[in-house]
Design an enzyme around this catalytic site. Structure first.
Site, mmCIF file in Angstrom:
data_model
loop_
_atom_site.group_PDB
_atom_site.id
_atom_site.type_symbol
_atom_site.label_atom_id
_atom_site.label_comp_id
_atom_site.label_asym_id
_atom_site.label_seq_id
_atom_site.Cartn_x
_atom_site.Cartn_y
_atom_site.Cartn_z
ATOM 1 N N ASP A 1 0.859 -1.185 -0.137
ATOM 2 C CA ASP A 1 -0.028 -0.062 -0.018
ATOM 3 C C ASP A 1 0.863 1.337 -0.021
ATOM 4 O OD1 ASP A 1 -2.285 1.735 0.177
ATOM 5 O OD2 ASP A 1 -2.714 1.290 2.113
ATOM 6 N N LEU A 2 1.461 1.334 -1.185
ATOM 7 C CA LEU A 2 2.804 2.488 -1.142
ATOM 8 C C LEU A 2 2.140 3.467 -2.222
ATOM 9 C CD1 LEU A 2 5.641 3.474 -0.363
ATOM 10 C CD2 LEU A 2 6.622 2.306 -2.366
#
Length: 282
Positions: free
Chosen positions: A186-187
């Site tokens: 979840d970057l």
């Protein structure tokens, strides 16, 4: 007691759940501060799922609904232990509480070229050996790819079959990997804030193992509205993260189609347009 911001109360997550938790949130913050000996020292900030309360000079109290996700995030924070990641000082899983180091300006405030370079550097910095019992990027591809055609049909064939086929063609190779590196799944710019120990630190991680190219598509689609051209930013991320360019391209195609289908299933209107533009660039 704190006052819960109206913007947080209006988040889509709470449209169908969480009313009881929201009502008890000011009291929960007070109890957690008393338990940990903390004093509220600033205004409440928030994201889509959590509030962040400044406590003392260098810490924040993060509160989110208790559940398995809290434990998974705490494990991820402890695994990275401050390497390119916000430092976790304490956690109360039953309360959905974490005590974290205080960070400041989000990466969304920086120009897109700078942001993509930073995200590429963080992809590589976070690539330490991963635990062997977290989700594998290869397994995720294998699981998701078998559903693509059915979902595409159920949604009324919302985009050209050639795009669907492109994602299915790269899936077999992506469903195999020799990499055992840690991947933050979840970057993006909203999840990176300026720090003092390191210039930029990641928050709210999701710990996977496998190909670190996995979330490159998200790096791009979350800032695509700021991009005149897409491929040069892709090349920047590839260079900064030291990625295999062809495999990175395949991951972008697969993950964008996956998110495109997800977004349509959930009634999104803006992100499917971004996905269309991103796929077209490759």
């Amino acid at each position: 007691m704190i006052e819960v911001p109206q913007g947080f109360l209006a988040m889509p997550r709470w449209w169908r759940e969480g009313a009881e938790w929201l009502a008890g949130l000011p009291g929960a913050v007070q109890r957690q501060c008393e338990e940990w000996g903390l004093t509220v020292a600033g205004e409440v900030a928030y994201g889509s799922n959590a509030i962040v309360v400044p406590v003392g000079e260098a810490l924040v109290l993060r509160m989110t609904p208790p559940g398995p996700e809290v434990g998974e995030q705490v494990r991820a924070l402890r695994w990275w232990d401050g390497r390119g990641m916000v430092m976790l000082y304490d956690a109360d899983l039953d309360a959905g509480a974490m005590l974290l180091e205080r960070l400041s300006t989000p990466l969304t405030t920086r120009p897109v070229a700078e942001a993509v370079a930073v995200l590429g550097q963080l992809m590589r910095r976070l690539a330490v050996p991963a635990p062997d019992d977290v989700p594998s990027t290869a397994d995720i591809v294998a699981d998701r790819s078998v559903a693509f055609e059915r979902e595409w049909e159920d949604l009324g064939r919302p985009f050209d079959r050639g795009i669907l086929q492109a994602a299915l063609e790269v899936a077999p190779a992506l469903s195999e990997t020799t990499s055992e590196l840690a991947v933050n799944a979840d970057l993006h710019s909203d999840q990176v804030l300026a720090g003092t120990r390191e210039d930029w630190l990641t928050v709210d991680p999701v710990l996977y193992r496998g190909d670190i190219e996995f979330d490159l598509a998200r790096v791009l689609w979350t800032r695509i509205d700021d991009m005149t051209e897409i491929v040069p930013h892709f090349d920047t991320a590839v260079t900064e993260a030291a990625l295999d360019r062809d495999r990175a391209r395949d991951w972008v195609v697969f993950r964008t189609v996956d998110y495109w289908l997800w977004g349509l299933r959930h009634g999104l209107t803006e992100d499917p347009v971004r996905c269309a533009r991103l796929v077209a660039a490759f």
